[in-house]
Design an enzyme around this catalytic site. Sequence first.
Site, mmCIF file in Angstrom:
data_model
loop_
_atom_site.group_PDB
_atom_site.id
_atom_site.type_symbol
_atom_site.label_atom_id
_atom_site.label_comp_id
_atom_site.label_asym_id
_atom_site.label_seq_id
_atom_site.Cartn_x
_atom_site.Cartn_y
_atom_site.Cartn_z
ATOM 1 N N ASP A 107 67.035 -1.085 -113.715
ATOM 2 C CA ASP A 107 65.890 -1.323 -114.609
ATOM 3 C C ASP A 107 65.682 -0.152 -115.559
ATOM 4 O O ASP A 107 65.105 -0.325 -116.633
ATOM 5 C CB ASP A 107 64.594 -1.485 -113.796
ATOM 6 C CG ASP A 107 64.605 -2.707 -112.898
ATOM 7 O OD1 ASP A 107 65.633 -3.402 -112.856
ATOM 8 O OD2 ASP A 107 63.582 -2.951 -112.232
ATOM 9 N N ASP A 195 63.147 -2.589 -120.897
ATOM 10 C CA ASP A 195 63.651 -2.185 -119.589
ATOM 11 C C ASP A 195 65.171 -2.339 -119.655
ATOM 12 O O ASP A 195 65.678 -3.310 -120.254
ATOM 13 C CB ASP A 195 63.112 -3.095 -118.476
ATOM 14 C CG ASP A 195 61.658 -2.790 -118.089
ATOM 15 O OD1 ASP A 195 60.999 -1.997 -118.790
ATOM 16 O OD2 ASP A 195 61.193 -3.374 -117.088
ATOM 17 N N HIS A 244 63.700 -9.250 -117.038
ATOM 18 C CA HIS A 244 65.067 -8.821 -116.690
ATOM 19 C C HIS A 244 66.019 -10.017 -116.714
ATOM 20 O O HIS A 244 65.750 -11.064 -116.158
ATOM 21 C CB HIS A 244 65.115 -8.086 -115.347
ATOM 22 C CG HIS A 244 64.184 -6.894 -115.341
ATOM 23 N ND1 HIS A 244 63.763 -6.273 -114.203
ATOM 24 C CD2 HIS A 244 63.590 -6.225 -116.371
ATOM 25 C CE1 HIS A 244 62.959 -5.264 -114.522
ATOM 26 N NE2 HIS A 244 62.833 -5.217 -115.841
ATOM 27 N N ASP A 246 69.018 -10.348 -115.375
ATOM 28 C CA ASP A 246 70.098 -10.451 -114.400
ATOM 29 C C ASP A 246 69.852 -11.388 -113.216
ATOM 30 O O ASP A 246 70.615 -11.365 -112.242
ATOM 31 C CB ASP A 246 70.566 -9.051 -113.948
ATOM 32 C CG ASP A 246 69.449 -8.133 -113.515
ATOM 33 O OD1 ASP A 246 68.281 -8.521 -113.613
ATOM 34 O OD2 ASP A 246 69.753 -7.008 -113.075
ATOM 35 N N ARG A 263 66.967 -22.184 -116.545
ATOM 36 C CA ARG A 263 66.654 -21.301 -117.685
ATOM 37 C C ARG A 263 67.849 -21.315 -118.633
ATOM 38 O O ARG A 263 68.561 -20.317 -118.767
ATOM 39 C CB ARG A 263 66.418 -19.863 -117.211
ATOM 40 C CG ARG A 263 65.399 -19.730 -116.108
ATOM 41 C CD ARG A 263 65.388 -18.296 -115.559
ATOM 42 N NE ARG A 263 64.532 -18.199 -114.397
ATOM 43 C CZ ARG A 263 64.442 -17.136 -113.614
ATOM 44 N NH1 ARG A 263 65.181 -16.063 -113.883
ATOM 45 N NH2 ARG A 263 63.640 -17.120 -112.576
ATOM 46 N N SER A 297 60.385 -10.943 -107.341
ATOM 47 C CA SER A 297 61.393 -11.751 -108.016
ATOM 48 C C SER A 297 61.407 -13.167 -107.460
ATOM 49 O O SER A 297 60.764 -13.476 -106.462
ATOM 50 C CB SER A 297 62.774 -11.117 -107.823
ATOM 51 O OG SER A 297 62.728 -9.754 -108.169
ATOM 52 N N SER A 298 62.195 -14.017 -108.099
ATOM 53 C CA SER A 298 62.284 -15.416 -107.706
ATOM 54 C C SER A 298 63.471 -15.628 -106.764
ATOM 55 O O SER A 298 64.258 -14.707 -106.502
ATOM 56 C CB SER A 298 62.459 -16.278 -108.950
ATOM 57 O OG SER A 298 63.768 -16.097 -109.456
ATOM 58 N N CYS A 350 70.445 -5.343 -109.535
ATOM 59 C CA CYS A 350 69.262 -4.497 -109.771
ATOM 60 C C CYS A 350 69.357 -3.162 -109.035
ATOM 61 O O CYS A 350 68.923 -2.131 -109.559
ATOM 62 C CB CYS A 350 68.003 -5.182 -109.249
ATOM 63 S SG CYS A 350 67.666 -6.801 -109.903
#
Length: 368
Positions: A107, A195, A244, A246, A263, A297-298, A350
Amino acid sequence: MPKIVNSWNEWDPLKHVIVGKADNCCIPPAEPATDAKIPEDSDMHGIDGPRSEESIIKANIQLDNLSKILESRGVKVDRPTPLDFNQKISTPDWDNGTMFGCMPPRDVILTLGNEMLEATMSYRSRWFEYLCYRPLIEEYFNNDPDMRFECAPKPRLTDESYRENYLSEDITVDERLKMVAEKRFVTTEKEVLFDAADILRMGKDLFVQHGFTTNLKGSDWLRRHFPNHRIHTLNFPGDPYPIHIDATFTPLRPGLIINNPTRQLPDEQREIFKKNDWEIIDAAQPAHNQPPPLCYSSIWLSMNVLVVDPKTVCVEETEVYQCEQIDKFGFEVIPVPFRDAYPFGGALHCATTDVYREGDCEDYFPNQ
Ligand code: GLY
Protein backbone atom coordinates in the site's frame (compact mmCIF):
# COMPACT_ATOMS: atom_id res chain seq x y z
CA MET A 1 28.60 -2.23 -5.16
CA PRO A 2 25.69 -4.52 -6.04
CA LYS A 3 22.39 -3.52 -7.57
CA ILE A 4 19.75 -4.00 -4.87
CA VAL A 5 16.58 -2.36 -6.22
CA ASN A 6 15.11 -3.38 -9.57
CA SER A 7 11.53 -4.33 -10.43
CA TRP A 8 9.51 -3.34 -13.48
CA ASN A 9 6.45 -5.52 -13.34
CA GLU A 10 4.35 -7.93 -11.27
CA TRP A 11 5.66 -11.23 -12.68
CA ASP A 12 9.40 -11.39 -13.46
CA PRO A 13 11.46 -13.74 -11.20
CA LEU A 14 11.33 -12.37 -7.65
CA LYS A 15 14.67 -12.28 -5.84
CA HIS A 16 14.17 -9.85 -2.94
CA VAL A 17 10.98 -8.75 -1.20
CA ILE A 18 9.65 -7.00 1.89
CA VAL A 19 7.07 -9.01 3.88
CA GLY A 20 4.97 -7.03 6.40
CA LYS A 21 4.50 -7.63 10.12
CA ALA A 22 1.34 -7.65 12.24
CA ASP A 23 2.98 -6.29 15.42
CA ASN A 24 1.19 -3.52 17.32
CA CYS A 25 -1.54 -3.23 14.67
CA CYS A 26 -4.55 -1.08 15.61
CA ILE A 27 -8.01 -0.52 14.25
CA PRO A 28 -7.87 3.28 13.92
CA PRO A 29 -10.75 5.44 15.12
CA ALA A 30 -13.12 7.02 12.59
CA GLU A 31 -11.65 9.78 10.44
CA PRO A 32 -13.11 11.57 7.40
CA ALA A 33 -13.85 8.99 4.73
CA THR A 34 -13.52 5.84 6.82
CA ASP A 35 -17.28 5.36 6.98
CA ALA A 36 -17.42 5.38 3.20
CA LYS A 37 -14.54 2.95 2.99
CA ILE A 38 -15.82 0.24 5.36
CA PRO A 39 -18.58 -2.01 3.95
CA GLU A 40 -21.93 -1.25 5.58
CA ASP A 41 -22.40 -4.79 6.93
CA SER A 42 -18.85 -4.98 8.25
CA ASP A 43 -18.14 -5.84 11.88
CA MET A 44 -15.50 -3.06 11.84
CA HIS A 45 -18.04 -0.26 12.42
CA GLY A 46 -17.77 1.38 15.82
CA ILE A 47 -14.70 -0.64 16.83
CA ASP A 48 -11.24 0.79 17.36
CA GLY A 49 -8.11 0.23 19.41
CA PRO A 50 -5.27 -2.28 19.44
CA ARG A 51 -5.93 -5.68 17.89
CA SER A 52 -5.81 -8.65 20.27
CA GLU A 53 -2.43 -10.21 21.09
CA GLU A 54 -3.84 -13.59 20.05
CA SER A 55 -4.81 -12.35 16.58
CA ILE A 56 -1.41 -10.65 16.14
CA ILE A 57 0.43 -13.87 17.07
CA LYS A 58 -1.67 -15.89 14.60
CA ALA A 59 -1.12 -13.38 11.79
CA ASN A 60 2.63 -13.24 12.44
CA ILE A 61 2.88 -17.05 12.30
CA GLN A 62 1.46 -16.89 8.75
CA LEU A 63 3.60 -13.90 7.74
CA ASP A 64 6.73 -15.66 9.06
CA ASN A 65 5.70 -18.82 7.20
CA LEU A 66 5.26 -16.88 3.94
CA SER A 67 8.76 -15.48 4.48
CA LYS A 68 10.15 -19.00 4.96
CA ILE A 69 8.40 -20.28 1.82
CA LEU A 70 9.84 -17.43 -0.23
CA GLU A 71 13.31 -17.94 1.26
CA SER A 72 13.14 -21.65 0.41
CA ARG A 73 12.59 -20.53 -3.20
CA GLY A 74 15.73 -18.39 -3.15
CA VAL A 75 14.03 -15.04 -2.42
CA LYS A 76 15.72 -12.74 0.11
CA VAL A 77 13.15 -11.43 2.60
CA ASP A 78 13.33 -8.22 4.61
CA ARG A 79 10.89 -7.10 7.29
CA PRO A 80 9.78 -3.60 8.34
CA THR A 81 10.29 -2.03 11.76
CA PRO A 82 6.89 -1.62 13.45
CA LEU A 83 6.15 1.56 15.40
CA ASP A 84 4.00 1.80 18.50
CA PHE A 85 0.89 2.36 16.42
CA ASN A 86 -1.29 2.81 19.51
CA GLN A 87 -0.40 6.46 19.99
CA LYS A 88 -1.99 9.74 19.02
CA ILE A 89 -0.56 11.44 15.93
CA SER A 90 -0.98 14.99 14.72
CA THR A 91 -0.03 17.49 12.05
CA PRO A 92 -0.82 21.24 12.14
CA ASP A 93 -4.19 20.39 10.54
CA TRP A 94 -5.56 17.41 12.50
CA ASP A 95 -4.93 14.77 15.09
CA ASN A 96 -5.87 11.11 15.07
CA GLY A 97 -6.24 8.65 17.95
CA THR A 98 -3.96 5.89 16.61
CA MET A 99 -2.05 4.73 13.54
CA PHE A 100 -2.74 1.50 11.67
CA GLY A 101 0.15 -0.98 11.25
CA CYS A 102 2.75 -2.27 8.79
CA MET A 103 1.40 -5.52 7.45
CA PRO A 104 0.72 -4.31 3.88
CA PRO A 105 3.91 -2.75 2.45
CA ARG A 106 2.32 -2.86 -1.04
CA ASP A 107 0.00 0.00 0.00
CA VAL A 108 2.85 2.33 0.91
CA ILE A 109 5.91 1.64 -1.26
CA LEU A 110 5.95 1.55 -5.06
CA THR A 111 9.07 0.01 -6.57
CA LEU A 112 9.62 0.90 -10.22
CA GLY A 113 12.96 0.08 -11.79
CA ASN A 114 15.68 1.32 -9.43
CA GLU A 115 13.27 3.63 -7.58
CA MET A 116 11.35 3.10 -4.34
CA LEU A 117 8.63 5.73 -3.99
CA GLU A 118 6.71 6.40 -0.79
CA ALA A 119 3.06 7.01 -1.75
CA THR A 120 1.17 10.03 -0.40
CA MET A 121 -1.35 7.68 1.29
CA SER A 122 -4.92 8.82 1.76
CA TYR A 123 -5.89 7.99 5.34
CA ARG A 124 -4.79 10.14 8.26
CA SER A 125 -4.08 7.01 10.33
CA ARG A 126 -1.58 5.89 7.68
CA TRP A 127 0.23 9.22 7.25
CA PHE A 128 3.35 8.10 9.15
CA GLU A 129 3.41 4.47 8.00
CA TYR A 130 6.39 5.10 5.69
CA LEU A 131 8.58 5.34 8.83
CA CYS A 132 8.35 1.54 9.24
CA TYR A 133 10.12 1.08 5.89
CA ARG A 134 12.74 3.80 6.29
CA PRO A 135 15.39 1.57 7.94
CA LEU A 136 15.24 -0.79 4.94
CA ILE A 137 15.06 1.93 2.31
CA GLU A 138 17.98 3.77 3.88
CA GLU A 139 19.98 0.53 3.85
CA TYR A 140 19.21 0.00 0.15
CA PHE A 141 20.11 3.62 -0.56
CA ASN A 142 23.41 3.32 1.31
CA ASN A 143 24.41 0.12 -0.47
CA ASP A 144 23.10 0.55 -4.02
CA PRO A 145 24.59 3.63 -5.70
CA ASP A 146 21.94 3.55 -8.44
CA MET A 147 18.94 3.30 -6.12
CA ARG A 148 16.53 6.26 -6.26
CA PHE A 149 14.75 7.06 -3.00
CA GLU A 150 11.68 9.25 -3.58
CA CYS A 151 8.71 10.48 -1.56
CA ALA A 152 5.50 11.75 -3.14
CA PRO A 153 4.27 15.09 -1.73
CA LYS A 154 2.81 14.53 1.74
CA PRO A 155 -0.87 15.53 1.60
CA ARG A 156 -2.47 17.77 4.20
CA LEU A 157 -5.59 15.56 4.41
CA THR A 158 -7.77 18.35 5.73
CA ASP A 159 -11.55 17.96 5.45
CA GLU A 160 -11.28 19.51 1.97
CA SER A 161 -9.68 16.28 0.72
CA TYR A 162 -12.91 14.38 1.39
CA ARG A 163 -16.41 14.95 0.09
CA GLU A 164 -18.66 16.16 2.86
CA ASN A 165 -21.71 14.01 3.61
CA TYR A 166 -20.57 11.49 1.02
CA LEU A 167 -22.79 8.85 2.49
CA SER A 168 -25.99 9.28 4.36
CA GLU A 169 -26.94 6.47 6.72
CA ASP A 170 -29.70 5.19 4.50
CA ILE A 171 -27.90 5.07 1.16
CA THR A 172 -28.47 1.78 -0.63
CA VAL A 173 -25.74 -0.31 -2.25
CA ASP A 174 -27.36 0.44 -5.65
CA GLU A 175 -27.03 4.19 -5.02
CA ARG A 176 -23.45 3.67 -3.94
CA LEU A 177 -22.70 1.69 -7.11
CA LYS A 178 -24.26 4.48 -9.19
CA MET A 179 -21.99 7.05 -7.52
CA VAL A 180 -18.95 4.88 -8.19
CA ALA A 181 -20.01 4.33 -11.83
CA GLU A 182 -20.30 8.13 -12.19
CA LYS A 183 -16.81 8.43 -10.67
CA ARG A 184 -18.12 10.37 -7.68
CA PHE A 185 -15.71 9.11 -5.04
CA VAL A 186 -15.26 10.07 -1.41
CA THR A 187 -11.86 11.61 -2.17
CA THR A 188 -11.84 15.08 -3.75
CA GLU A 189 -9.34 16.56 -6.21
CA LYS A 190 -8.05 19.10 -3.68
CA GLU A 191 -4.52 17.63 -3.65
CA VAL A 192 -2.44 14.75 -5.02
CA LEU A 193 -3.50 11.47 -3.42
CA PHE A 194 -2.53 7.90 -4.13
CA ASP A 195 -1.91 4.64 -2.32
CA ALA A 196 0.77 2.50 -3.98
CA ALA A 197 -1.58 -0.52 -4.08
CA ASP A 198 -3.73 1.26 -6.68
CA ILE A 199 -0.91 0.91 -9.21
CA LEU A 200 -0.06 -2.14 -11.33
CA ARG A 201 3.33 -2.19 -13.04
CA MET A 202 3.50 -3.76 -16.48
CA GLY A 203 6.83 -2.54 -17.84
CA LYS A 204 6.48 0.71 -19.73
CA ASP A 205 2.78 0.91 -18.84
CA LEU A 206 1.39 1.64 -15.39
CA PHE A 207 -2.30 1.00 -14.70
CA VAL A 208 -3.75 3.12 -11.91
CA GLN A 209 -7.14 2.66 -10.28
CA HIS A 210 -9.11 5.90 -9.79
CA GLY A 211 -11.26 5.39 -6.70
CA PHE A 212 -11.47 6.08 -2.97
CA THR A 213 -7.73 6.04 -2.28
CA THR A 214 -6.30 7.48 -5.52
CA ASN A 215 -7.64 10.56 -7.27
CA LEU A 216 -7.02 11.92 -10.78
CA LYS A 217 -4.42 14.33 -9.44
CA GLY A 218 -2.59 11.27 -8.10
CA SER A 219 -2.53 9.73 -11.60
CA ASP A 220 -1.41 13.04 -13.05
CA TRP A 221 1.41 13.32 -10.52
CA LEU A 222 2.55 9.79 -11.43
CA ARG A 223 2.45 10.73 -15.15
CA ARG A 224 4.74 13.72 -14.50
CA HIS A 225 6.97 11.79 -12.12
CA PHE A 226 7.52 8.87 -14.51
CA PRO A 227 7.85 10.64 -17.90
CA ASN A 228 9.20 7.51 -19.59
CA HIS A 229 6.09 5.53 -18.72
CA ARG A 230 2.53 5.56 -19.99
CA ILE A 231 -0.04 5.98 -17.22
CA HIS A 232 -3.51 4.51 -17.77
CA THR A 233 -6.28 5.38 -15.36
CA LEU A 234 -8.76 2.55 -14.82
CA ASN A 235 -12.20 2.33 -13.18
CA PHE A 236 -14.07 -0.72 -11.99
CA PRO A 237 -17.71 0.34 -11.69
CA GLY A 238 -19.00 -2.80 -9.92
CA ASP A 239 -16.93 -2.17 -6.79
CA PRO A 240 -18.89 -0.26 -4.12
CA TYR A 241 -15.60 0.31 -2.23
CA PRO A 242 -12.90 0.93 -4.86
CA ILE A 243 -9.81 0.75 -2.65
CA HIS A 244 -6.61 -0.75 -4.12
CA ILE A 245 -6.56 -2.51 -7.47
CA ASP A 246 -5.13 -5.85 -6.36
CA ALA A 247 -8.34 -7.70 -5.48
CA THR A 248 -9.87 -6.58 -8.77
CA PHE A 249 -7.33 -6.86 -11.59
CA THR A 250 -4.35 -9.22 -11.31
CA PRO A 251 -1.78 -9.76 -14.07
CA LEU A 252 -0.25 -13.25 -13.87
CA ARG A 253 2.21 -13.11 -16.76
CA PRO A 254 2.61 -11.08 -19.95
CA GLY A 255 -0.64 -11.44 -21.87
CA LEU A 256 -2.81 -12.79 -19.03
CA ILE A 257 -4.88 -10.93 -16.43
CA ILE A 258 -7.64 -12.14 -14.14
CA ASN A 259 -10.44 -9.63 -13.50
CA ASN A 260 -12.92 -9.75 -10.63
CA PRO A 261 -16.16 -10.80 -12.41
CA THR A 262 -18.23 -8.44 -10.23
CA ARG A 263 -15.97 -5.49 -11.13
CA GLN A 264 -15.54 -5.67 -14.88
CA LEU A 265 -13.20 -3.28 -16.63
CA PRO A 266 -15.36 -1.11 -18.94
CA ASP A 267 -15.17 -1.87 -22.68
CA GLU A 268 -13.42 1.35 -23.67
CA GLN A 269 -10.69 0.71 -21.08
CA ARG A 270 -10.20 -2.85 -22.43
CA GLU A 271 -9.09 -1.57 -25.80
CA ILE A 272 -5.39 -1.36 -24.98
CA PHE A 273 -5.40 -4.98 -23.79
CA LYS A 274 -7.28 -6.18 -26.89
CA LYS A 275 -5.00 -4.29 -29.27
CA ASN A 276 -1.98 -6.02 -27.73
CA ASP A 277 -3.51 -9.53 -27.57
CA TRP A 278 -3.80 -9.66 -23.80
CA GLU A 279 -6.47 -11.96 -22.39
CA ILE A 280 -8.62 -10.68 -19.53
CA ILE A 281 -10.28 -13.69 -17.88
CA ASP A 282 -12.84 -13.72 -15.06
CA ALA A 283 -11.19 -14.74 -11.80
CA ALA A 284 -12.49 -17.90 -10.10
CA GLN A 285 -15.09 -17.47 -7.36
CA PRO A 286 -13.76 -17.06 -3.82
CA ALA A 287 -14.05 -20.16 -1.63
CA HIS A 288 -15.47 -18.19 1.31
CA ASN A 289 -18.77 -16.33 1.73
CA GLN A 290 -17.38 -13.90 4.29
CA PRO A 291 -14.00 -12.34 5.01
CA PRO A 292 -12.54 -13.27 8.41
CA PRO A 293 -13.68 -11.12 11.39
CA LEU A 294 -12.53 -7.49 11.63
CA CYS A 295 -11.23 -7.45 8.06
CA TYR A 296 -11.23 -4.32 5.86
CA SER A 297 -11.23 -6.27 2.63
CA SER A 298 -13.75 -8.35 0.71
CA ILE A 299 -13.87 -12.07 -0.08
CA TRP A 300 -12.02 -11.20 -3.30
CA LEU A 301 -8.72 -11.32 -1.49
CA SER A 302 -8.87 -14.75 -3.14
CA MET A 303 -7.31 -13.17 -6.25
CA ASN A 304 -4.73 -11.11 -4.34
CA VAL A 305 -1.95 -13.54 -5.27
CA LEU A 306 1.83 -13.15 -5.38
CA VAL A 307 3.53 -14.09 -8.65
CA VAL A 308 6.99 -15.48 -7.83
CA ASP A 309 8.00 -15.90 -11.47
CA PRO A 310 6.14 -16.33 -14.77
CA LYS A 311 5.53 -20.01 -13.95
CA THR A 312 4.91 -19.89 -10.18
CA VAL A 313 2.20 -18.19 -8.09
CA CYS A 314 1.52 -18.13 -4.32
CA VAL A 315 -2.22 -18.48 -3.63
CA GLU A 316 -3.99 -18.61 -0.24
CA GLU A 317 -4.34 -22.33 0.50
CA THR A 318 -8.08 -22.41 1.26
CA GLU A 319 -8.90 -20.54 -1.97
CA VAL A 320 -9.33 -23.83 -3.76
CA TYR A 321 -11.12 -22.44 -6.83
CA GLN A 322 -8.48 -19.79 -7.40
CA CYS A 323 -5.72 -22.40 -6.91
CA GLU A 324 -7.43 -24.65 -9.44
CA GLN A 325 -7.86 -21.89 -12.04
CA ILE A 326 -4.24 -20.76 -11.81
CA ASP A 327 -3.07 -24.39 -11.94
CA LYS A 328 -5.11 -24.86 -15.14
CA PHE A 329 -3.38 -21.83 -16.69
CA GLY A 330 -0.21 -23.93 -16.39
CA PHE A 331 1.42 -22.38 -13.31
CA GLU A 332 2.89 -24.17 -10.35
CA VAL A 333 0.65 -23.07 -7.45
CA ILE A 334 2.28 -22.65 -4.03
CA PRO A 335 -0.53 -22.89 -1.45
CA VAL A 336 0.10 -20.51 1.46
CA PRO A 337 -2.05 -20.39 4.65
CA PHE A 338 -2.84 -16.70 5.09
CA ARG A 339 -6.43 -16.03 6.26
CA ASP A 340 -5.29 -15.12 9.79
CA ALA A 341 -3.27 -12.27 8.25
CA TYR A 342 -6.13 -10.87 6.10
CA PRO A 343 -7.60 -8.56 8.79
CA PHE A 344 -4.23 -6.81 9.11
CA GLY A 345 -4.35 -5.39 5.59
CA GLY A 346 -4.97 -7.98 2.89
CA ALA A 347 -3.58 -11.08 1.25
CA LEU A 348 -0.34 -12.16 -0.39
CA HIS A 349 0.12 -9.27 -2.83
CA CYS A 350 -0.77 -6.65 -0.21
CA ALA A 351 1.56 -8.19 2.40
CA THR A 352 4.63 -7.91 0.18
CA THR A 353 6.43 -5.34 -1.89
CA ASP A 354 9.14 -5.97 -4.43
CA VAL A 355 12.75 -4.98 -3.95
CA TYR A 356 14.27 -6.96 -6.81
CA ARG A 357 12.84 -8.89 -9.73
CA GLU A 358 15.05 -9.94 -12.61
CA GLY A 359 14.43 -8.30 -15.97
CA ASP A 360 14.27 -4.91 -17.59
CA CYS A 361 11.61 -2.42 -18.57
CA GLU A 362 9.84 -4.01 -21.55
CA ASP A 363 7.10 -2.63 -23.76
CA TYR A 364 4.22 -5.10 -23.45
CA PHE A 365 1.72 -2.72 -25.13
CA PRO A 366 3.38 -1.47 -28.33
CA ASN A 367 -0.04 -0.82 -29.91
CA GLN A 368 -1.40 2.19 -28.03
N1 GLY B 1 -10.27 -3.47 -1.53
C1 GLY B 1 -10.12 -4.73 -2.10
C2 GLY B 1 -11.21 -5.67 -1.74
O1 GLY B 1 -11.47 -5.87 -0.63
O2 GLY B 1 -11.86 -6.24 -2.57
